[in-house]
Design a protein around this motif. Structure first.
Motif, PDB file in Angstrom:
ATOM      1  N   MET A 180      -4.093  30.662  30.466  1.00 24.34           N
ATOM      2  CA  MET A 180      -4.393  31.490  31.687  1.00 24.34           C
ATOM      3  C   MET A 180      -4.366  30.192  32.743  1.00 24.34           C
ATOM      4  SD  MET A 180      -4.915  33.649  33.801  1.00 24.34           S
ATOM      5  CE  MET A 180      -5.580  35.248  33.906  1.00 24.34           C
ATOM      6  N   TYR A 181      -3.650  30.139  33.847  1.00 24.76           N
ATOM      7  CA  TYR A 181      -3.842  29.312  34.871  1.00 24.76           C
ATOM      8  C   TYR A 181      -4.529  29.848  35.982  1.00 24.76           C
ATOM      9  CZ  TYR A 181      -0.919  26.093  32.239  1.00 24.76           C
ATOM     10  OH  TYR A 181      -0.290  25.198  31.200  1.00 24.76           O
ATOM     11  N   ASP A 182      -5.467  29.139  36.665  1.00 23.25           N
ATOM     12  CA  ASP A 182      -6.109  29.724  38.103  1.00 23.25           C
ATOM     13  C   ASP A 182      -4.824  29.870  39.111  1.00 23.25           C
ATOM     14  OD1 ASP A 182      -8.804  30.060  37.151  1.00 23.25           O
ATOM     15  OD2 ASP A 182      -8.727  28.024  36.928  1.00 23.25           O
ATOM     16  N   TYR A 183      -4.070  28.597  39.104  1.00 25.48           N
ATOM     17  CA  TYR A 183      -3.003  28.544  39.949  1.00 25.48           C
ATOM     18  C   TYR A 183      -1.728  28.173  39.286  1.00 25.48           C
ATOM     19  CZ  TYR A 183      -6.141  28.984  44.021  1.00 25.48           C
ATOM     20  OH  TYR A 183      -7.054  29.378  45.004  1.00 25.48           O
ATOM     21  N   LEU A 184      -0.758  28.836  39.784  1.00 25.75           N
ATOM     22  CA  LEU A 184       0.588  28.350  39.472  1.00 25.75           C
ATOM     23  C   LEU A 184       1.148  27.666  40.994  1.00 25.75           C
ATOM     24  CD1 LEU A 184       3.426  27.962  38.191  1.00 25.75           C
ATOM     25  CD2 LEU A 184       3.746  30.309  38.938  1.00 25.75           C
ATOM     26  N   TRP A 223      -1.191  33.603  35.360  1.00 23.52           N
ATOM     27  CA  TRP A 223      -1.845  32.867  36.630  1.00 23.52           C
ATOM     28  C   TRP A 223      -2.487  33.897  37.387  1.00 23.52           C
ATOM     29  CZ3 TRP A 223       0.714  34.506  41.073  1.00 23.52           C
ATOM     30  CH2 TRP A 223       1.840  34.845  40.795  1.00 23.52           C
ATOM     31  N   ARG A 224      -3.515  33.391  38.358  1.00 20.82           N
ATOM     32  CA  ARG A 224      -4.191  34.341  39.026  1.00 20.82           C
ATOM     33  C   ARG A 224      -3.570  34.154  40.499  1.00 20.82           C
ATOM     34  NH1 ARG A 224      -9.275  32.473  36.307  1.00 20.82           N
ATOM     35  NH2 ARG A 224     -10.163  34.379  35.155  1.00 20.82           N
ATOM     36  N   GLN A 225      -3.360  32.917  40.830  1.00 19.43           N
ATOM     37  CA  GLN A 225      -2.691  32.809  42.295  1.00 19.43           C
ATOM     38  C   GLN A 225      -1.893  31.805  42.367  1.00 19.43           C
ATOM     39  OE1 GLN A 225      -5.292  32.969  45.819  1.00 19.43           O
ATOM     40  NE2 GLN A 225      -7.293  33.054  44.378  1.00 19.43           N
ATOM     41  N   MET A 226      -0.915  32.041  43.488  1.00 21.56           N
ATOM     42  CA  MET A 226       0.492  31.064  43.402  1.00 21.56           C
ATOM     43  C   MET A 226       0.015  30.137  44.745  1.00 21.56           C
ATOM     44  SD  MET A 226       4.493  31.509  43.700  1.00 21.56           S
ATOM     45  CE  MET A 226       4.590  32.289  42.158  1.00 21.56           C
ATOM     46  N   VAL A 227       0.461  28.971  44.478  1.00 22.78           N
ATOM     47  CA  VAL A 227       0.747  28.112  45.802  1.00 22.78           C
ATOM     48  C   VAL A 227       2.033  27.769  46.004  1.00 22.78           C
ATOM     49  CG1 VAL A 227       0.476  25.905  47.093  1.00 22.78           C
ATOM     50  CG2 VAL A 227      -1.496  27.261  45.977  1.00 22.78           C
ATOM     51  N   TYR A 228       2.922  27.961  46.908  1.00 21.11           N
ATOM     52  CA  TYR A 228       4.276  28.064  47.030  1.00 21.11           C
ATOM     53  C   TYR A 228       4.741  27.061  48.268  1.00 21.11           C
ATOM     54  CZ  TYR A 228       9.122  29.082  47.534  1.00 21.11           C
ATOM     55  OH  TYR A 228      10.589  29.244  47.418  1.00 21.11           O
ATOM     56  N   THR A 229       5.324  25.922  47.697  1.00 21.45           N
ATOM     57  CA  THR A 229       5.863  25.109  48.620  1.00 21.45           C
ATOM     58  C   THR A 229       7.310  24.901  48.858  1.00 21.45           C
ATOM     59  OG1 THR A 229       6.005  22.876  47.368  1.00 21.45           O
ATOM     60  CG2 THR A 229       3.719  23.939  48.090  1.00 21.45           C
ATOM     61  N   GLY A 230       8.058  25.774  48.200  1.00 24.13           N
ATOM     62  CA  GLY A 230       9.585  25.679  48.607  1.00 24.13           C
ATOM     63  C   GLY A 230       9.965  26.492  49.769  1.00 24.13           C
ATOM     64  N   PRO A 231      11.330  26.523  50.000  1.00 30.17           N
ATOM     65  CA  PRO A 231      11.925  27.316  51.229  1.00 30.17           C
ATOM     66  C   PRO A 231      11.284  28.654  51.175  1.00 30.17           C
ATOM     67  CG  PRO A 231      13.597  26.096  50.025  1.00 30.17           C
ATOM     68  CD  PRO A 231      12.491  26.153  48.948  1.00 30.17           C
TER      69      PRO A 231
END
Ligand code: FAD
Ligand code: UDP
Length: 393
Positions: free
Chosen positions: A1-5, A225-233
């Motif tokens: 389990m990841y906290d963030y993807l 995962w619990r939350q995602m940080v997305y940096t793509g388009p």
């Protein structure tokens, strides 16, 4: 389990990964579809053993003490002030336009006061600055605009400066003194051992797991995962629901030349000739000594990897629709140049990521305090560790 993807290992994703792992004790999975970390700032040693930037020249500069202090945890620096020449009328002249540019171009001997008077005479009044043409013509007149700006911009963006927001040419100052530095920021320096080494040090943490050559869509359902940080388009995240957001692309032609130096400064701009916009010689940036030298030519393209959000009103409107979707998407946080569709420099992306981290850490702290009051388990993240940094909350 990841906290963030975390999607994307450029500045935005790597700063988030580092902060969440080191600052908040989170377990992070950082994925990038490229075979390396660093995003567009990635550098590497080419076949000749020369340090080059794969995706075009990246020069670090910032006025933010906080951003500079943060990155200084992961690198020492080589002081470097960037200088650029533009090839105009068979001369190589300083850009941004300054006193020497004008004197050498026109064979004049103006003083700074004389140049100010000259600009007042040739500038076309623009009571309202509506676009990038207004920015330049309103300051230095039509001839300098046509020689230094119009064609470069048409090549770079496939658009006339009159079709671009004022902010694009607002990046380039005009000077009446002899200062020929491209930037005047308080901090101007290159990571002493390169950007990639700096990223590797940021990400060297037992709670950060880096997965390269992987599209997040291939793993998002396979890992928890619990939350995602997305940096793509951002448009790609929403499968282009409202249509494609325009991005400008580049093709890079890298070359190693069998001589010690190719040009006298790191970057030479070619506004009016050739299909490429500029030529960069990396050894000027890195300070590396080598008997050969490596350069890169940049050819603007309509298709290809998305490098530049295109600042113009209709694109801002389209982005706003995606932004509203992004804000309404639970558990996903959008940050970085592509995910927030902003023509940001590296330091601005670092600042944006640090701000997001501070917000998430604050939310988490409040969630934990609430959970403690209610006697239930924390909602989101494990407890933050005592990282003494002023950047953690
Ligand atoms: P990126 O570096 O683009 O990182 C995003 C990452 O997300 C990419 O690695 C991408 O592969 C990954 N990704 C996207 N979608 C997915 C997916 N579906 N799955 C997995 N991974 C995905 N800034 C300066 O300050 N100084 C400069 O001199 C300078 N020069 C520049 C020159 C050029 C030619 C360009 C294009 C930019 C320049 N910049 C410069 C800007 C700088 O590159 C950016 O500000 C910075 O790199 C943005 O970082 P980011 O993390 O937001 O995006
Ligand atoms: N520009 C120009 N002539 C130049 C340099 C820049 O017209 O010699 C314009 C061009 O539109 C460019 C913009 O100014 O895209 C911003 O320049 P900058 O060097 O900041 O571009 P970047 O490094 O982001 O590609």
């Amino acid at each position: 389990m990841y906290d963030y993807l975390i999607v994307g290992a450029g500045f935005a994703g790597s700063v988030m990964a580092e902060r969440l792992a080191r600052g908040s004790n989170c377990k992070v999975l950082l994925v990038d579809r490229r075979p390396h970390v660093g995003g567009n700032a990635y550098d590497h040693y080419d076949d000749a053993g020369i340090l080059v930037h794969r995706y075009g020249p990246h020069i670090f500069h910032t006025n933010s003490d906080e951003v500079f202090a943060y990155l200084s945890r992961f690198t020492t620096w080589r002081p470097y002030e960037h200088r650029v020449l533009a090839s105009v009328d068979r001369q190589l002249l300083p850009i941004p336009i300054n006193l020497d540019t004008v004197n050498r171009l026109y064979g004049l001997e103006l003083t700074s006061d004389g140049l100010e008077a000259y600009f007042r005479q040739v500038a076309e009044p623009r009571p309202q600055v509506r676009n990038s043409e207004d920015v330049v013509v309103g300051k230095v007149g039509r001839d300098l605009y046509e020689k230094f700006v119009r064609n470069y911009t048409r090549k770079q963006w496939g658009l006339d400066p009159s079709q671009l927001d004022p902010s694009v040419l607002g990046r380039i100052p005009t000077r009446t003194n002899r200062d020929d530095r491209y930037f005047t920021d308080k901090h101007q320096a290159m990571p002493r051992h390169g950007f990639t080494r700096m990223f590797e040090r940021m990400l060297d943490h037992p709670s950060i797991h880096v997965l390269l050559q992987t599209d997040y869509r291939d793993v998002q359902r396979q890992v928890r995962w619990r939350q995602m940080v997305y940096t793509g388009p951002v448009d790609e995240f929403f499968e282009f629901r409202f249509g494609k957001l325009p991005y400008r692309s580049l093709e890079f032609r890298h070359e190693t030349v069998a001589k010690e130096w190719h040009q006298t400064v790191a970057v030479v701009n070619h506004p009016n000739e050739h299909d490429y916009t500029r030529v960069t010689e990396f050894k000027h940036l890195t300070g590396q000594r080598h008997h050969h030298t490596s350069v890169v030519y940049e050819y603007p393209r309509a298709e290809g990897d998305p490098y530049y959000p295109i600042p113009r009103p209709e694109n801002a409107l389209l982005y706003q629709r995606y932004q509203a979707l992004a804000e309404a998407t639970p558990r996903v946080h959008f940050v970085g140049r592509l995910a927030t569709y902003r023509y940001y420099n590296m330091d601005q992306v670092v600042g944006q990521a640090l701000t997001l981290y501070t917000r998430l850490a604050g939310l988490d702290r409040r969630a934990r305090e609430g959970a403690a009051r209610r006697g239930t388990l924390p909602l989101l993240l494990p407890a933050a560790t005592a990282d003494a940094s002023p950047l953690t909350t």
